[in-house]
Write a protein that holds these residues in place. Structure first.
Motif, PDB file in Angstrom:
ATOM      1  N   GLU A  32       0.966  -1.441   0.164  1.00 34.11           N
ATOM      2  CA  GLU A  32      -0.473  -0.090   0.306  1.00 34.11           C
ATOM      3  C   GLU A  32       1.216   1.695  -0.176  1.00 34.11           C
ATOM      4  O   GLU A  32       1.894   1.110   0.824  1.00 34.11           O
ATOM      5  CB  GLU A  32      -0.403   0.138   1.002  1.00 34.11           C
ATOM      6  CG  GLU A  32      -1.684  -1.142   1.760  1.00 34.11           C
ATOM      7  CD  GLU A  32      -3.045  -0.926   1.016  1.00 34.11           C
ATOM      8  OE1 GLU A  32      -3.537   0.199   0.651  1.00 34.11           O
ATOM      9  OE2 GLU A  32      -3.891  -1.798   0.346  1.00 34.11           O
ATOM     10  N   GLY A  33       0.313   2.133  -0.659  1.00 32.94           N
ATOM     11  CA  GLY A  33       1.351   3.208  -0.785  1.00 32.94           C
ATOM     12  C   GLY A  33       2.589   3.931  -1.178  1.00 32.94           C
ATOM     13  O   GLY A  33       3.246   4.997  -1.037  1.00 32.94           O
ATOM     14  N   LEU A  34       2.502   2.839  -2.516  1.00 33.47           N
ATOM     15  CA  LEU A  34       3.298   3.416  -3.261  1.00 33.47           C
ATOM     16  C   LEU A  34       2.901   4.126  -4.300  1.00 33.47           C
ATOM     17  O   LEU A  34       4.343   4.167  -5.111  1.00 33.47           O
ATOM     18  CB  LEU A  34       3.771   2.464  -3.804  1.00 33.47           C
ATOM     19  CG  LEU A  34       4.713   1.131  -3.580  1.00 33.47           C
ATOM     20  CD1 LEU A  34       4.161  -0.658  -3.984  1.00 33.47           C
ATOM     21  CD2 LEU A  34       5.393   1.306  -2.505  1.00 33.47           C
ATOM     22  N   GLY A  35       2.360   4.663  -4.169  1.00 31.53           N
ATOM     23  CA  GLY A  35       1.851   5.296  -5.759  1.00 31.53           C
ATOM     24  C   GLY A  35       0.551   5.394  -6.374  1.00 31.53           C
ATOM     25  O   GLY A  35       0.142   3.710  -6.246  1.00 31.53           O
ATOM     26  N   ALA A  36      -0.036   6.004  -7.682  1.00 31.21           N
ATOM     27  CA  ALA A  36      -1.153   5.524  -7.694  1.00 31.21           C
ATOM     28  C   ALA A  36      -0.113   5.074  -9.334  1.00 31.21           C
ATOM     29  O   ALA A  36      -1.216   5.982 -10.797  1.00 31.21           O
ATOM     30  CB  ALA A  36      -2.071   6.723  -8.138  1.00 31.21           C
ATOM     31  N   HIS A  37       1.190   5.192 -10.061  1.00 33.56           N
ATOM     32  CA  HIS A  37       1.907   4.989 -11.168  1.00 33.56           C
ATOM     33  C   HIS A  37       0.769   3.876 -11.459  1.00 33.56           C
ATOM     34  O   HIS A  37       0.540   2.933 -10.968  1.00 33.56           O
ATOM     35  CB  HIS A  37       2.693   5.070 -11.143  1.00 33.56           C
ATOM     36  CG  HIS A  37       3.273   4.723 -12.494  1.00 33.56           C
ATOM     37  ND1 HIS A  37       3.632   5.278 -13.528  1.00 33.56           N
ATOM     38  CD2 HIS A  37       3.993   3.135 -12.674  1.00 33.56           C
ATOM     39  CE1 HIS A  37       4.337   5.424 -14.645  1.00 33.56           C
ATOM     40  NE2 HIS A  37       5.023   4.192 -14.393  1.00 33.56           N
ATOM     41  N   THR A  38       0.263   4.286 -12.817  1.00 34.08           N
ATOM     42  CA  THR A  38      -0.393   2.571 -13.683  1.00 34.08           C
ATOM     43  C   THR A  38       0.299   2.866 -15.079  1.00 34.08           C
ATOM     44  O   THR A  38       0.137   3.661 -15.590  1.00 34.08           O
ATOM     45  CB  THR A  38      -1.547   2.490 -13.677  1.00 34.08           C
ATOM     46  OG1 THR A  38      -2.340   1.056 -13.880  1.00 34.08           O
ATOM     47  CG2 THR A  38      -2.510   2.917 -14.370  1.00 34.08           C
ATOM     48  N   ARG A  39      -0.123   1.359 -15.555  1.00 30.01           N
ATOM     49  CA  ARG A  39       0.751   1.385 -17.634  1.00 30.01           C
ATOM     50  C   ARG A  39       0.045   0.191 -17.790  1.00 30.01           C
ATOM     51  O   ARG A  39       0.445  -0.720 -17.051  1.00 30.01           O
ATOM     52  CB  ARG A  39       2.387   1.435 -17.310  1.00 30.01           C
ATOM     53  CG  ARG A  39       2.703   0.658 -18.826  1.00 30.01           C
ATOM     54  CD  ARG A  39       2.614   1.859 -19.909  1.00 30.01           C
ATOM     55  NE  ARG A  39       2.894   3.153 -19.993  1.00 30.01           N
ATOM     56  CZ  ARG A  39       2.786   4.185 -20.283  1.00 30.01           C
ATOM     57  NH1 ARG A  39       2.091   4.481 -21.411  1.00 30.01           N
ATOM     58  NH2 ARG A  39       3.689   4.842 -20.440  1.00 30.01           N
ATOM     59  N   LYS A  40      -0.570   0.660 -18.559  1.00 25.34           N
ATOM     60  CA  LYS A  40      -2.001  -0.204 -18.614  1.00 25.34           C
ATOM     61  C   LYS A  40      -1.481  -1.628 -20.048  1.00 25.34           C
ATOM     62  O   LYS A  40      -1.064  -1.400 -20.661  1.00 25.34           O
ATOM     63  CB  LYS A  40      -3.093   0.065 -19.187  1.00 25.34           C
ATOM     64  CG  LYS A  40      -3.781  -0.980 -19.929  1.00 25.34           C
ATOM     65  CD  LYS A  40      -5.308  -1.321 -19.392  1.00 25.34           C
ATOM     66  CE  LYS A  40      -6.598  -2.243 -19.624  1.00 25.34           C
ATOM     67  NZ  LYS A  40      -6.361  -3.215 -18.984  1.00 25.34           N
ATOM     68  N   ILE A  41      -1.749  -2.824 -19.649  1.00 23.38           N
ATOM     69  CA  ILE A  41      -0.715  -3.873 -19.897  1.00 23.38           C
ATOM     70  C   ILE A  41      -2.177  -4.533 -20.367  1.00 23.38           C
ATOM     71  O   ILE A  41      -3.221  -4.458 -19.718  1.00 23.38           O
ATOM     72  CB  ILE A  41       0.332  -4.448 -19.375  1.00 23.38           C
ATOM     73  CG1 ILE A  41      -0.097  -5.237 -17.635  1.00 23.38           C
ATOM     74  CG2 ILE A  41       1.038  -3.790 -19.084  1.00 23.38           C
ATOM     75  CD1 ILE A  41       0.343  -6.745 -17.771  1.00 23.38           C
ATOM     76  N   THR A  42      -1.869  -5.489 -21.310  1.00 19.62           N
ATOM     77  CA  THR A  42      -2.916  -6.189 -21.697  1.00 19.62           C
ATOM     78  C   THR A  42      -2.804  -7.309 -21.182  1.00 19.62           C
ATOM     79  O   THR A  42      -1.410  -8.981 -21.406  1.00 19.62           O
ATOM     80  CB  THR A  42      -2.346  -7.239 -24.184  1.00 19.62           C
ATOM     81  OG1 THR A  42      -2.484  -5.944 -24.336  1.00 19.62           O
ATOM     82  CG2 THR A  42      -3.599  -7.976 -23.770  1.00 19.62           C
ATOM     83  N   THR A  43      -3.981  -8.261 -20.486  1.00 20.78           N
ATOM     84  CA  THR A  43      -4.393  -9.031 -19.311  1.00 20.78           C
ATOM     85  C   THR A  43      -5.338  -8.735 -19.044  1.00 20.78           C
ATOM     86  O   THR A  43      -6.129  -7.636 -19.631  1.00 20.78           O
ATOM     87  CB  THR A  43      -3.351  -8.265 -18.259  1.00 20.78           C
ATOM     88  OG1 THR A  43      -3.644  -9.814 -17.257  1.00 20.78           O
ATOM     89  CG2 THR A  43      -3.768  -7.206 -17.219  1.00 20.78           C
ATOM     90  N   ALA A  44      -5.856 -10.479 -18.417  1.00 17.93           N
ATOM     91  CA  ALA A  44      -7.472 -10.802 -18.337  1.00 17.93           C
ATOM     92  C   ALA A  44      -7.433  -9.968 -16.774  1.00 17.93           C
ATOM     93  O   ALA A  44      -8.871 -10.761 -16.545  1.00 17.93           O
ATOM     94  CB  ALA A  44      -7.936 -11.677 -18.910  1.00 17.93           C
ATOM     95  N   SER A  45      -6.597 -10.270 -16.078  1.00 13.96           N
ATOM     96  CA  SER A  45      -6.359 -10.580 -14.574  1.00 13.96           C
ATOM     97  C   SER A  45      -6.376  -9.295 -13.784  1.00 13.96           C
ATOM     98  O   SER A  45      -5.158  -8.725 -14.548  1.00 13.96           O
ATOM     99  CB  SER A  45      -5.215 -11.196 -14.013  1.00 13.96           C
ATOM    100  OG  SER A  45      -4.921 -11.534 -12.961  1.00 13.96           O
ATOM    101  N   PRO A  46      -7.335  -8.926 -12.953  1.00 16.40           N
ATOM    102  CA  PRO A  46      -6.752  -7.142 -12.187  1.00 16.40           C
ATOM    103  C   PRO A  46      -5.762  -7.295 -11.754  1.00 16.40           C
ATOM    104  O   PRO A  46      -4.604  -6.539 -11.625  1.00 16.40           O
ATOM    105  CB  PRO A  46      -8.415  -6.566 -12.899  1.00 16.40           C
ATOM    106  CG  PRO A  46      -9.278  -7.744 -12.754  1.00 16.40           C
ATOM    107  CD  PRO A  46      -8.461  -8.640 -13.076  1.00 16.40           C
ATOM    108  N   GLU A  47      -6.041  -8.988 -10.951  1.00 18.78           N
ATOM    109  CA  GLU A  47      -4.536  -9.062  -9.942  1.00 18.78           C
ATOM    110  C   GLU A  47      -2.540  -9.006 -10.072  1.00 18.78           C
ATOM    111  O   GLU A  47      -1.996  -8.330  -9.868  1.00 18.78           O
ATOM    112  CB  GLU A  47      -5.118 -10.132  -9.685  1.00 18.78           C
ATOM    113  CG  GLU A  47      -3.849 -10.147  -7.968  1.00 18.78           C
ATOM    114  CD  GLU A  47      -3.575 -11.734  -6.762  1.00 18.78           C
ATOM    115  OE1 GLU A  47      -3.977 -11.575  -5.828  1.00 18.78           O
ATOM    116  OE2 GLU A  47      -4.599 -11.689  -8.096  1.00 18.78           O
ATOM    117  N   ALA A  48      -2.372  -9.305 -12.057  1.00 21.28           N
ATOM    118  CA  ALA A  48      -1.134  -9.308 -12.861  1.00 21.28           C
ATOM    119  C   ALA A  48      -1.301  -7.710 -12.689  1.00 21.28           C
ATOM    120  O   ALA A  48      -0.334  -7.349 -12.544  1.00 21.28           O
ATOM    121  CB  ALA A  48      -2.138  -9.867 -13.998  1.00 21.28           C
ATOM    122  N   GLN A  49      -2.460  -7.496 -13.569  1.00 21.96           N
ATOM    123  CA  GLN A  49      -2.094  -5.655 -13.522  1.00 21.96           C
ATOM    124  C   GLN A  49      -1.467  -5.397 -12.507  1.00 21.96           C
ATOM    125  O   GLN A  49      -0.922  -4.601 -12.829  1.00 21.96           O
ATOM    126  CB  GLN A  49      -3.379  -4.965 -14.456  1.00 21.96           C
ATOM    127  CG  GLN A  49      -3.428  -3.167 -14.410  1.00 21.96           C
ATOM    128  CD  GLN A  49      -2.220  -3.154 -15.433  1.00 21.96           C
ATOM    129  OE1 GLN A  49      -2.841  -3.810 -16.756  1.00 21.96           O
ATOM    130  NE2 GLN A  49      -1.262  -2.215 -15.287  1.00 21.96           N
TER     131      GLN A  49
END
Length: 91
Positions: A32-49
């Motif tokens: 928790e608390g590492l920031g909101a950085h995200t990079r969308k990848i091609t995956t069917a799993s929200p947890e993998a994202q």
């Protein structure tokens, strides 16, 4: 020599701290608390994202060992996702 044989040869009372990770691998946490950085990848799993994003954040923070663990978990959760392997190679 296999692990069971090696364990039998150790003297009684030896603390096995060095082999404990081999016996029970630790779960990979989602921090928790590492920031909101995200990079969308091609995956069917929200947890993998989530694990991929965590790995990227940890890599940017130069915590390469934890980043690799996160990328490996993302790859485990979605074997068809290629970006976790890219992250491992980048570290």
């Amino acid at each position: 020599m296999n692990l069971a044989l090696a364990l039998r040869r150790l003297p009684a009372g030896v603390v096995l701290l060095g082999i404990l990770p081999l016996l029970a691998p630790a779960a990979v946490p989602l921090f928790e608390g590492l920031g909101a950085h995200t990079r969308k990848i091609t995956t069917a799993s929200p947890e993998a994202q989530k694990y991929f994003d965590q790995g990227l954040t940890l890599m940017y923070g130069f915590n390469h060992d934890e980043a690799i663990r996160s990328f490996q978990k993302a790859a485990e959760l979605d074997s068809a996702a290629l970006m976790p392997w890219w992250g491992i190679a980048l570290c």
